[in-house]
Structures are given as C-alpha cells and as structure tokens.
Design a protein around this motif. Structure first.
Motif, PDB file in Angstrom:
ATOM      1  N   TYR A  43      12.323 -29.164  -1.864  1.00 52.07           N
ATOM      2  CA  TYR A  43      13.780 -29.281  -1.973  1.00 52.07           C
ATOM      3  C   TYR A  43      14.414 -27.928  -2.304  1.00 52.07           C
ATOM      4  CZ  TYR A  43      18.299 -30.470  -4.007  1.00 52.07           C
ATOM      5  OH  TYR A  43      19.631 -30.514  -4.317  1.00 52.07           O
ATOM      6  N   GLY A  44      13.838 -27.229  -3.255  1.00 57.71           N
ATOM      7  CA  GLY A  44      14.370 -25.928  -3.653  1.00 57.71           C
ATOM      8  C   GLY A  44      14.316 -24.911  -2.533  1.00 57.71           C
ATOM      9  N   ILE A  45      13.255 -24.941  -1.741  1.00 55.37           N
ATOM     10  CA  ILE A  45      13.123 -24.015  -0.616  1.00 55.37           C
ATOM     11  C   ILE A  45      14.157 -24.333   0.455  1.00 55.37           C
ATOM     12  CG2 ILE A  45      11.617 -23.344   1.296  1.00 55.37           C
ATOM     13  CD1 ILE A  45       9.252 -23.693  -0.710  1.00 55.37           C
ATOM     14  N   PHE A  46      14.266 -25.598   0.818  1.00 56.94           N
ATOM     15  CA  PHE A  46      15.183 -25.975   1.903  1.00 56.94           C
ATOM     16  C   PHE A  46      16.648 -26.006   1.476  1.00 56.94           C
ATOM     17  CE2 PHE A  46      11.372 -28.111   3.893  1.00 56.94           C
ATOM     18  CZ  PHE A  46      11.203 -27.106   4.836  1.00 56.94           C
ATOM     19  N   SER A  47      16.904 -25.895   0.177  1.00 52.99           N
ATOM     20  CA  SER A  47      18.285 -25.854  -0.301  1.00 52.99           C
ATOM     21  C   SER A  47      18.785 -24.424  -0.483  1.00 52.99           C
ATOM     22  CB  SER A  47      18.407 -26.619  -1.623  1.00 52.99           C
ATOM     23  OG  SER A  47      18.186 -27.980  -1.406  1.00 52.99           O
ATOM     24  N   GLY A  48      18.045 -23.475   0.023  1.00 49.78           N
ATOM     25  CA  GLY A  48      18.490 -22.085  -0.057  1.00 49.78           C
ATOM     26  C   GLY A  48      17.779 -21.277  -1.117  1.00 49.78           C
ATOM     27  N   VAL A  53      14.732 -24.073  -9.589  1.00 53.11           N
ATOM     28  CA  VAL A  53      14.073 -25.341  -9.262  1.00 53.11           C
ATOM     29  C   VAL A  53      12.641 -25.075  -8.815  1.00 53.11           C
ATOM     30  CG1 VAL A  53      14.105 -27.339  -7.715  1.00 53.11           C
ATOM     31  CG2 VAL A  53      16.245 -26.459  -8.640  1.00 53.11           C
ATOM     32  N   ILE A  54      12.446 -24.053  -8.001  1.00 51.41           N
ATOM     33  CA  ILE A  54      11.141 -23.765  -7.412  1.00 51.41           C
ATOM     34  C   ILE A  54      10.132 -23.303  -8.458  1.00 51.41           C
ATOM     35  CG2 ILE A  54       9.908 -22.282  -5.782  1.00 51.41           C
ATOM     36  CD1 ILE A  54      12.563 -22.194  -4.146  1.00 51.41           C
ATOM     37  N   ILE A  55      10.501 -22.316  -9.261  1.00 49.95           N
ATOM     38  CA  ILE A  55       9.541 -21.693 -10.184  1.00 49.95           C
ATOM     39  C   ILE A  55       8.947 -22.672 -11.197  1.00 49.95           C
ATOM     40  CG2 ILE A  55       9.277 -19.964 -12.020  1.00 49.95           C
ATOM     41  CD1 ILE A  55      11.223 -18.192 -10.358  1.00 49.95           C
TER      42      ILE A  55
END
Length: 75
Positions: A43-48, A53-55
């Motif tokens: 989600y974090g990757i595809f949300s820009g 969120v990612i880390i």
C-alpha cells in the motif's frame, strides 16, 4: 495500479492487523500480522512511496519472519 485497488490493499492490511489482535495462538498471530504488514508495505509503495508506512511495516515483517523461523528451529 489504480487508486481503488490500492485502497483495497490498505483496507485488507488493516483487517489483517486487527485480526492478529483477536487471535490467541502466537504463530497464527505472527503469520496474520506478517500478511497485514506486507499489505501495508505494498500500500505504501503504490500510494506514492509513503515512507512512514513502508519503513515500520517492513521492519515488523523482518521481525515476524525471524521469530517464525526461530520458533520452528526450537521445536
């Protein structure tokens, strides 16, 4: 990826994380939480590239995998 699919991935991640708090078996908790964290990373990757969120979710993924692998070695 479309924003609608990305939102569904985010909702699925939230469901898996909440579900992991309901379970009692530690292995199941770790697996369900791992799935939720993976969904949050996606989600974090595809949300820009939402790094906040990612880390933390990527780190939690590694922690869950570590504990799942070490638990299997102890058995």
């Amino acid at each position: 990826m479309s924003s609608e699919i990305t939102n569904y991935i985010g909702y699925a991640a939230s469901v898996f994380i909440v579900l992991s708090f309901i379970l009692k078996d530690l292995t199941k908790i770790r697996i369900i939480n791992l799935v939720g964290c993976i969904c949050f990373v996606i989600y974090g990757i595809f949300s820009g590239m939402l790094w906040p969120v990612i880390i933390p979710n990527a780190i939690i993924c590694f922690v869950q995998v570590y504990h799942l692998l070490t638990a299997k070695k102890k058995k």
